[in-house]
Write a protein that holds these residues in place. Structure first.
Motif, short mmCIF file in Angstrom:
data_model
loop_
_atom_site.label_atom_id
_atom_site.label_comp_id
_atom_site.label_asym_id
_atom_site.label_seq_id
_atom_site.Cartn_x
_atom_site.Cartn_y
_atom_site.Cartn_z
N TYR A 119 -13.86 8.49 -5.60
CA TYR A 119 -13.84 9.77 -4.34
C TYR A 119 -15.12 9.90 -3.57
O TYR A 119 -15.12 9.75 -2.37
CB TYR A 119 -13.38 11.11 -5.11
N TYR A 173 -17.13 7.57 -3.18
CA TYR A 173 -17.41 6.31 -2.31
C TYR A 173 -16.64 6.45 -1.05
O TYR A 173 -17.07 6.20 0.05
CB TYR A 173 -17.10 4.88 -3.10
N ALA A 174 -15.56 7.00 -1.22
CA ALA A 174 -14.66 7.20 -0.25
C ALA A 174 -15.05 8.05 0.89
O ALA A 174 -15.10 8.15 2.11
CB ALA A 174 -13.22 7.44 -0.39
N ALA A 196 -18.18 7.01 2.62
CA ALA A 196 -17.87 5.90 3.61
C ALA A 196 -17.35 6.66 4.85
O ALA A 196 -17.45 6.32 6.11
CB ALA A 196 -16.84 5.07 3.31
N ALA A 197 -16.63 7.51 4.66
CA ALA A 197 -15.99 8.53 5.75
C ALA A 197 -17.09 9.46 6.63
O ALA A 197 -16.87 10.04 7.58
CB ALA A 197 -14.84 9.38 5.35
N LEU A 244 -9.15 2.44 -4.02
CA LEU A 244 -9.97 2.80 -3.14
C LEU A 244 -9.24 3.32 -1.97
O LEU A 244 -9.37 4.34 -1.16
CB LEU A 244 -10.77 2.05 -2.41
N ASP A 245 -7.97 2.56 -1.72
CA ASP A 245 -7.06 3.14 -0.40
C ASP A 245 -6.51 4.34 -0.79
O ASP A 245 -6.29 5.35 0.03
CB ASP A 245 -5.97 2.21 -0.21
N LYS A 295 -9.06 7.09 -0.13
CA LYS A 295 -9.42 7.01 1.49
C LYS A 295 -9.03 8.23 2.24
O LYS A 295 -9.52 9.12 3.20
CB LYS A 295 -9.52 5.78 2.21
N SER A 296 -7.51 8.53 2.22
CA SER A 296 -6.88 9.46 3.06
C SER A 296 -7.29 10.83 2.86
O SER A 296 -7.10 11.74 3.87
CB SER A 296 -5.35 9.07 2.80
N GLY A 333 -11.85 11.80 3.34
CA GLY A 333 -12.48 12.05 5.00
C GLY A 333 -12.04 13.19 5.53
O GLY A 333 -11.54 14.02 5.45
#
Length: 129
Positions: free
Chosen positions: A84, A86-87, A90-91, A121-122, A125-126, A129
């Motif tokens: 979480y 990391y995502a 990254a966002a 990770l996918d 990602k949603s 962010g």
């Protein structure tokens, strides 16, 4: 004249209080002693843990949903926090709420259970962010 006397008394009392404070700070109080004992106990407990003795290397982008969803609960919690964070980083999302994080992790776990071949990770990602 009274102002001079009051000022002198105030300065004298201040100096006395500072002196007392310095003497007391040289002697550890009971909370300092307890904190040192707790730190020693924690160090002893850490030696007995199952932590790996060698560094662990991995690529966060290669963790599958299967890997994530089949890990032990405690390890899954660490992995979820790592994924979480990391995502979200990254966002570019720095503002967080505990409810938002909890919902994102629950959603990612549900996604991973339904899609074990997807990348973990996918799943994060949603929602990050």
């Amino acid at each position: 004249m009274k102002l001079v006397i009051k000022t002198a008394i105030a300065l004298g009392l201040s100096a006395a209080l500072i002196g007392c404070n310095q003497q007391q700070s040289d002697e550890p109080d009971s909370t300092e002693v307890e904190a040192e004992a707790d730190a020693a106990d924690a160090a002893d407990a850490g030696e007995a843990s199952d932590a790996p003795t060698e560094p662990v290397a991995f690529d966060i982008a290669e963790i599958t949903c299967w890997d994530f969803s089949t890990t032990e609960d405690e390890e899954q919690g660490y992995a979820a926090t790592l994924l979480y964070g990391y995502a979200a980083g990254a966002a570019g999302t720095s503002a967080q709420t505990s409810d938002g994080i909890e919902q994102a992790i629950v959603s990612a776990v549900e996604f991973c259970v339904e899609n074990p071949d997807a990348m973990a990770l996918d799943a994060f990602k949603s929602d990050a962010g």
